[in-house]
Write a protein that holds these residues in place. Structure first.
Motif, PDB file in Angstrom:
ATOM      1  N   GLY A   1       0.822  -1.216   0.000  1.00  0.00           N
ATOM      2  CA  GLY A   1       0.000   0.000   0.000  1.00  0.00           C
ATOM      3  C   GLY A   1       0.848   1.255   0.000  1.00  0.00           C
ATOM      4  O   GLY A   1       0.569   2.215  -0.732  1.00  0.00           O
ATOM      5  N   ILE A   2       1.910   1.252   0.818  1.00  0.00           N
ATOM      6  CA  ILE A   2       2.807   2.406   0.855  1.00  0.00           C
ATOM      7  C   ILE A   2       3.499   2.576  -0.495  1.00  0.00           C
ATOM      8  O   ILE A   2       3.673   3.692  -0.986  1.00  0.00           O
ATOM      9  CB  ILE A   2       3.842   2.253   1.991  1.00  0.00           C
ATOM     10  CG1 ILE A   2       3.139   2.401   3.356  1.00  0.00           C
ATOM     11  CG2 ILE A   2       4.960   3.275   1.866  1.00  0.00           C
ATOM     12  CD1 ILE A   2       4.008   2.083   4.537  1.00  0.00           C
ATOM     13  N   GLY A   3       3.894   1.454  -1.115  1.00  0.00           N
ATOM     14  CA  GLY A   3       4.521   1.510  -2.438  1.00  0.00           C
ATOM     15  C   GLY A   3       3.604   2.142  -3.467  1.00  0.00           C
ATOM     16  O   GLY A   3       4.035   2.993  -4.272  1.00  0.00           O
ATOM     17  N   ILE A   4       2.322   1.755  -3.448  1.00  0.00           N
ATOM     18  CA  ILE A   4       1.353   2.314  -4.404  1.00  0.00           C
ATOM     19  C   ILE A   4       1.159   3.818  -4.153  1.00  0.00           C
ATOM     20  O   ILE A   4       1.112   4.618  -5.091  1.00  0.00           O
ATOM     21  CB  ILE A   4       0.007   1.575  -4.293  1.00  0.00           C
ATOM     22  CG1 ILE A   4       0.165   0.128  -4.801  1.00  0.00           C
ATOM     23  CG2 ILE A   4      -1.078   2.293  -5.101  1.00  0.00           C
ATOM     24  CD1 ILE A   4      -1.035  -0.746  -4.545  1.00  0.00           C
ATOM     25  N   ILE A   5       1.079   4.205  -2.878  1.00  0.00           N
ATOM     26  CA  ILE A   5       0.910   5.623  -2.554  1.00  0.00           C
ATOM     27  C   ILE A   5       2.118   6.435  -3.016  1.00  0.00           C
ATOM     28  O   ILE A   5       1.980   7.538  -3.554  1.00  0.00           O
ATOM     29  CB  ILE A   5       0.690   5.796  -1.030  1.00  0.00           C
ATOM     30  CG1 ILE A   5      -0.712   5.304  -0.655  1.00  0.00           C
ATOM     31  CG2 ILE A   5       0.862   7.249  -0.619  1.00  0.00           C
ATOM     32  CD1 ILE A   5      -0.995   5.304   0.817  1.00  0.00           C
ATOM     33  N   ILE A   6       3.324   5.879  -2.812  1.00  0.00           N
ATOM     34  CA  ILE A   6       4.538   6.577  -3.266  1.00  0.00           C
ATOM     35  C   ILE A   6       4.458   6.828  -4.769  1.00  0.00           C
ATOM     36  O   ILE A   6       4.732   7.935  -5.251  1.00  0.00           O
ATOM     37  CB  ILE A   6       5.793   5.745  -2.930  1.00  0.00           C
ATOM     38  CG1 ILE A   6       6.023   5.724  -1.411  1.00  0.00           C
ATOM     39  CG2 ILE A   6       7.027   6.301  -3.632  1.00  0.00           C
ATOM     40  CD1 ILE A   6       7.084   4.748  -0.977  1.00  0.00           C
ATOM     41  N   ILE A   7       4.076   5.802  -5.514  1.00  0.00           N
ATOM     42  CA  ILE A   7       3.976   5.932  -6.973  1.00  0.00           C
ATOM     43  C   ILE A   7       2.949   7.002  -7.350  1.00  0.00           C
ATOM     44  O   ILE A   7       3.211   7.887  -8.171  1.00  0.00           O
ATOM     45  CB  ILE A   7       3.613   4.582  -7.606  1.00  0.00           C
ATOM     46  CG1 ILE A   7       4.777   3.594  -7.447  1.00  0.00           C
ATOM     47  CG2 ILE A   7       3.264   4.740  -9.082  1.00  0.00           C
ATOM     48  CD1 ILE A   7       4.443   2.169  -7.816  1.00  0.00           C
ATOM     49  N   LEU A   8       1.759   6.935  -6.732  1.00  0.00           N
ATOM     50  CA  LEU A   8       0.702   7.890  -7.053  1.00  0.00           C
ATOM     51  C   LEU A   8       1.097   9.322  -6.712  1.00  0.00           C
ATOM     52  O   LEU A   8       0.802  10.260  -7.458  1.00  0.00           O
ATOM     53  CB  LEU A   8      -0.582   7.513  -6.312  1.00  0.00           C
ATOM     54  CG  LEU A   8      -1.250   6.197  -6.726  1.00  0.00           C
ATOM     55  CD1 LEU A   8      -2.432   5.899  -5.828  1.00  0.00           C
ATOM     56  CD2 LEU A   8      -1.690   6.250  -8.187  1.00  0.00           C
ATOM     57  N   LYS A   9       1.764   9.497  -5.572  1.00  0.00           N
ATOM     58  CA  LYS A   9       2.154  10.843  -5.142  1.00  0.00           C
ATOM     59  C   LYS A   9       3.253  11.437  -6.021  1.00  0.00           C
ATOM     60  O   LYS A   9       3.379  12.661  -6.125  1.00  0.00           O
ATOM     61  CB  LYS A   9       2.630  10.808  -3.679  1.00  0.00           C
ATOM     62  CG  LYS A   9       1.559  10.468  -2.668  1.00  0.00           C
ATOM     63  CD  LYS A   9       0.494  11.540  -2.581  1.00  0.00           C
ATOM     64  CE  LYS A   9      -0.525  11.226  -1.498  1.00  0.00           C
ATOM     65  NZ  LYS A   9      -1.630  12.206  -1.472  1.00  0.00           N
ATOM     66  N   GLN A  10       4.076  10.570  -6.626  1.00  0.00           N
ATOM     67  CA  GLN A  10       5.202  11.076  -7.414  1.00  0.00           C
ATOM     68  C   GLN A  10       4.865  11.279  -8.891  1.00  0.00           C
ATOM     69  O   GLN A  10       5.610  11.951  -9.597  1.00  0.00           O
ATOM     70  CB  GLN A  10       6.393  10.122  -7.279  1.00  0.00           C
ATOM     71  CG  GLN A  10       6.941   9.987  -5.872  1.00  0.00           C
ATOM     72  CD  GLN A  10       7.202  11.332  -5.213  1.00  0.00           C
ATOM     73  OE1 GLN A  10       7.816  12.223  -5.801  1.00  0.00           O
ATOM     74  NE2 GLN A  10       6.725  11.491  -3.977  1.00  0.00           N
ATOM     75  N   ILE A  11       3.771  10.693  -9.367  1.00  0.00           N
ATOM     76  CA  ILE A  11       3.401  10.853 -10.783  1.00  0.00           C
ATOM     77  C   ILE A  11       3.272  12.330 -11.170  1.00  0.00           C
ATOM     78  O   ILE A  11       3.825  12.747 -12.203  1.00  0.00           O
ATOM     79  CB  ILE A  11       2.103  10.076 -11.099  1.00  0.00           C
ATOM     80  CG1 ILE A  11       2.396   8.561 -11.118  1.00  0.00           C
ATOM     81  CG2 ILE A  11       1.523  10.510 -12.441  1.00  0.00           C
ATOM     82  CD1 ILE A  11       1.157   7.696 -11.264  1.00  0.00           C
ATOM     83  N   PRO A  12       2.569  13.188 -10.400  1.00  0.00           N
ATOM     84  CA  PRO A  12       2.477  14.602 -10.797  1.00  0.00           C
ATOM     85  C   PRO A  12       3.850  15.280 -10.872  1.00  0.00           C
ATOM     86  O   PRO A  12       4.133  16.016 -11.820  1.00  0.00           O
ATOM     87  CB  PRO A  12       1.610  15.225  -9.692  1.00  0.00           C
ATOM     88  CG  PRO A  12       0.858  14.080  -9.113  1.00  0.00           C
ATOM     89  CD  PRO A  12       1.777  12.916  -9.194  1.00  0.00           C
ATOM     90  N   HIS A  13       4.710  15.046  -9.859  1.00  0.00           N
ATOM     91  CA  HIS A  13       6.036  15.680  -9.853  1.00  0.00           C
ATOM     92  C   HIS A  13       6.866  15.215 -11.045  1.00  0.00           C
ATOM     93  O   HIS A  13       7.660  15.982 -11.593  1.00  0.00           O
ATOM     94  CB  HIS A  13       6.769  15.354  -8.553  1.00  0.00           C
ATOM     95  CG  HIS A  13       6.163  15.976  -7.342  1.00  0.00           C
ATOM     96  ND1 HIS A  13       5.976  17.342  -7.232  1.00  0.00           N
ATOM     97  CD2 HIS A  13       5.690  15.438  -6.187  1.00  0.00           C
ATOM     98  CE1 HIS A  13       5.418  17.614  -6.058  1.00  0.00           C
ATOM     99  NE2 HIS A  13       5.231  16.479  -5.413  1.00  0.00           N
ATOM    100  N   PHE A  14       6.685  13.952 -11.422  1.00  0.00           N
ATOM    101  CA  PHE A  14       7.447  13.399 -12.548  1.00  0.00           C
ATOM    102  C   PHE A  14       7.139  14.182 -13.836  1.00  0.00           C
ATOM    103  O   PHE A  14       8.027  14.378 -14.676  1.00  0.00           O
ATOM    104  CB  PHE A  14       7.097  11.920 -12.723  1.00  0.00           C
ATOM    105  CG  PHE A  14       7.931  11.203 -13.745  1.00  0.00           C
ATOM    106  CD1 PHE A  14       9.198  10.730 -13.425  1.00  0.00           C
ATOM    107  CD2 PHE A  14       7.462  11.006 -15.029  1.00  0.00           C
ATOM    108  CE1 PHE A  14       9.982  10.073 -14.370  1.00  0.00           C
ATOM    109  CE2 PHE A  14       8.220  10.348 -15.985  1.00  0.00           C
ATOM    110  CZ  PHE A  14       9.494   9.880 -15.657  1.00  0.00           C
TER     111      PHE A  14
END
Length: 522
Positions: A119-132
């Motif tokens: 779950g933490i891994g998925i949240i990290i991915i989702l949170k970083q998509i905009p910054h990417f």
């Protein structure tokens, strides 16, 4: 500790680049001064890293506490008042450690721990998509102000910053190439880590594209570290607790909440980190609580956010080859040196490059193959795992863990219901039906329903052999059921033979007295 320094220095650099944006981001999300996040990161690395018994765990400000901190700062009347709660929370954690409360972490099922990591891994991915992609708005999986997931994704594509996206893609390519190919080609590629190269490339890209209106990266898409003009302004960034409010009951409520949540997050992270550790080191949990408590006291005294052990940094440490606590300690010194000496250089790092580093970390925590592996283990593992993941992603870290644990307990109750006894029928019919019931090693009140159902289903004129030779613990509730059934058995002409290690007894007058004698003899 210094025997593995060649592994720990490269790992500490990676953890530093992961920790830096997290410290700033969590401070921003908590409504606290940005510098407070860096203080917590420095103390989490140097102080907690030194005192902890974990070889690969890394501590710092945690996203799971951000909502609590944001609310508490407002309700307590300011950040200086809140710092008192942080100090007291650290003292309470020391008490937890002295009371040996660290064992609590071992009572969480592995399916919940793996669900937490995923779950933490998925949240990290989702949170970083905009910054990417150079888009500042946070990404979520549910509707916000009428905006659905699809709308959010389309918004990202409508606001792509070409420069941020390009260097993000380059950084991601460097990381994958380094991990899959170059790291196996020679020692130089193991000493110089991919994230360091990606960050260096990002700084160079920012410098050479400043004059290009198409590719230039704006300051809002760069790391933002406070820049002190001199030592006086540097020291002026520290805050100190206002101990005049220590008698306020609300301060103590917040302190206990922080201590409880921070301790739980730390213990779960310790359990998860030990599972990820390729060397399978076991962290002494009570010592960890003492280390975390000390860190929170010091952090609160000089204006830092509350500290926990953090799975994102810990997993980045493991994935980068960290072998001892030296990695966590060096990362803390790197944070301290960087904010004092090179804040302007740090402020040239594009957020999209750091997002690329975190996307790799998130993917390694939430690999798609893990879902299949958990499914293959059966529903008893898959359901708590899936519920934990969904709860963390859609609601909150602690809610997700709580939901997963609740489902795990339900699974245990179901299995306990099923395994309380073994029933064997030797014959069928009204006159010669013989039934043998063997009770399990431990039979508690959870098993009342299953045993009562089997007893009520016994036919009239049957013969029951009740074998308790393997039973080491029999709950008083079960004994009362047997005692009540003995009365009903006479009415239904059911003969009962009780078999124990003390011998056999036909239709004992009182099961309660029988088991009292049995326990005394044992």
């Amino acid at each position: 500790m210094f025997k593995t320094i060649k592994n720990d220095i490269p790992a500490s650099i990676v953890v530093f680049f992961v920790a830096l944006p997290l410290c700033l981001g969590i401070a921003l999300a908590s409504g606290a001064p940005l510098f407070s996040g860096l203080i917590a990161g420095i103390i989490g690395g140097i102080i907690v890293g030194s005192l902890s018994g974990s070889k690969i765990g890394v501590s710092g400000p945690a996203a799971g506490l951000a909502a609590i901190v944001l609310t508490a700062i407002g309700s307590l009347g300011g950040y200086e008042n809140f710092l008192v709660a942080v100090v007291l929370g650290g003292v309470i954690q020391l008490v937890f450690g002295l009371l040996k409360a660290g064992i609590i972490g071992y009572y969480f099922p592995s399916s919940v721990i793996k669900g937490m990591l995923t779950g933490i891994g998925i949240i990290i991915i989702l949170k970083q998509i905009p910054h990417f992609f150079g888009y500042d708005k946070a990404f979520t999986l549910f509707k916000v102000n009428g905006e659905s997931t699809t709308t959010q994704i389309l918004n990202i594509f409508d606001h792509i910053q070409l420069g941020s996206t390009l260097i993000g893609v380059i950084g991601l390519a460097v990381l994958i190439l380094w991990d899959k190919v170059l790291s196996k080609k020679g020692k130089i590629f193991q000493i110089i880590q991919g994230p360091l190269v990606a960050v260096a490339a990002g700084i160079v890209f920012y410098i050479i594209t400043q004059s290009n209106p198409t590719l230039a990266i704006t300051h809002s898409h760069l790391v933002s570290v406070p820049i002190p003009e001199d030592m006086s302004s540097f020291l002026g960034q520290f805050s100190f607790p206002n101990f005049e409010v220590i008698t306020n009951p609300e301060i103590w409520i917040v302190a206990f909440t922080l201590a409880l949540v921070a301790s739980l997050e730390t213990l779960l992270c310790v359990e998860a980190t030990d599972k990820l550790d390729p060397n399978k080191n076991v962290t002494p949990t009570n010592r960890e609580l003492l280390a975390q408590g000390t860190g929170n006291i010091l952090s609160g005294l000089i204006g830092g956010l509350p500290i926990t052990q953090v799975i994102v940094r810990s997993s980045a440490n493991i994935q980068s080859g960290g072998r001892s606590k030296l990695s966590a300690i060096i990362h803390g010194f790197l944070l301290l040196i960087s904010v004092m000496i090179i804040p302007r250089l740090l402020n040239m790092i594009p957020l999209s490059v750091l997002a690329a580093i975190l996307l790799i970390v998130g993917y390694k925590l939430a690999k798609p193959g893990l879902f299949k592996k958990m499914y293959d283990l059966g529903w008893k593992q898959f359901i708590p795992f899936t519920v934990t993941v969904i709860g963390i992603v859609f609601i909150d870290l602690l809610y997700g863990i709580g939901l997963g644990l609740s489902v795990g307990i339900v699974v245990i109750l179901i299995k306990s219901y099923q395994n309380s006894h073994f029933l064997h029928k030797e014959g069928e019919g009204l006159d010669d039906s013989r039934v043998k019931m063997t009770l399990a090693e431990e039979v508690t009140f959870f098993n009342k329903g299953a045993i009562l159902k089997e007893l009520d289903n016994l036919p009239e004129n049957s013969h029951l052999e009740l074998d308790v030779r393997k039973t080491r613990y029999l709950d008083n509730d079960i004994i009362e059921i047997l005692d009540d059934f003995a009365f009903k058995a006479k009415e239904r002409n059911i003969n009962i033979k009780l078999i124990s290690e003390r011998g056999e007894a036909e239709n004992p007058p009182s099961y309660i007295e029988f088991f009292k004698l049995r326990q005394k003899s044992a």
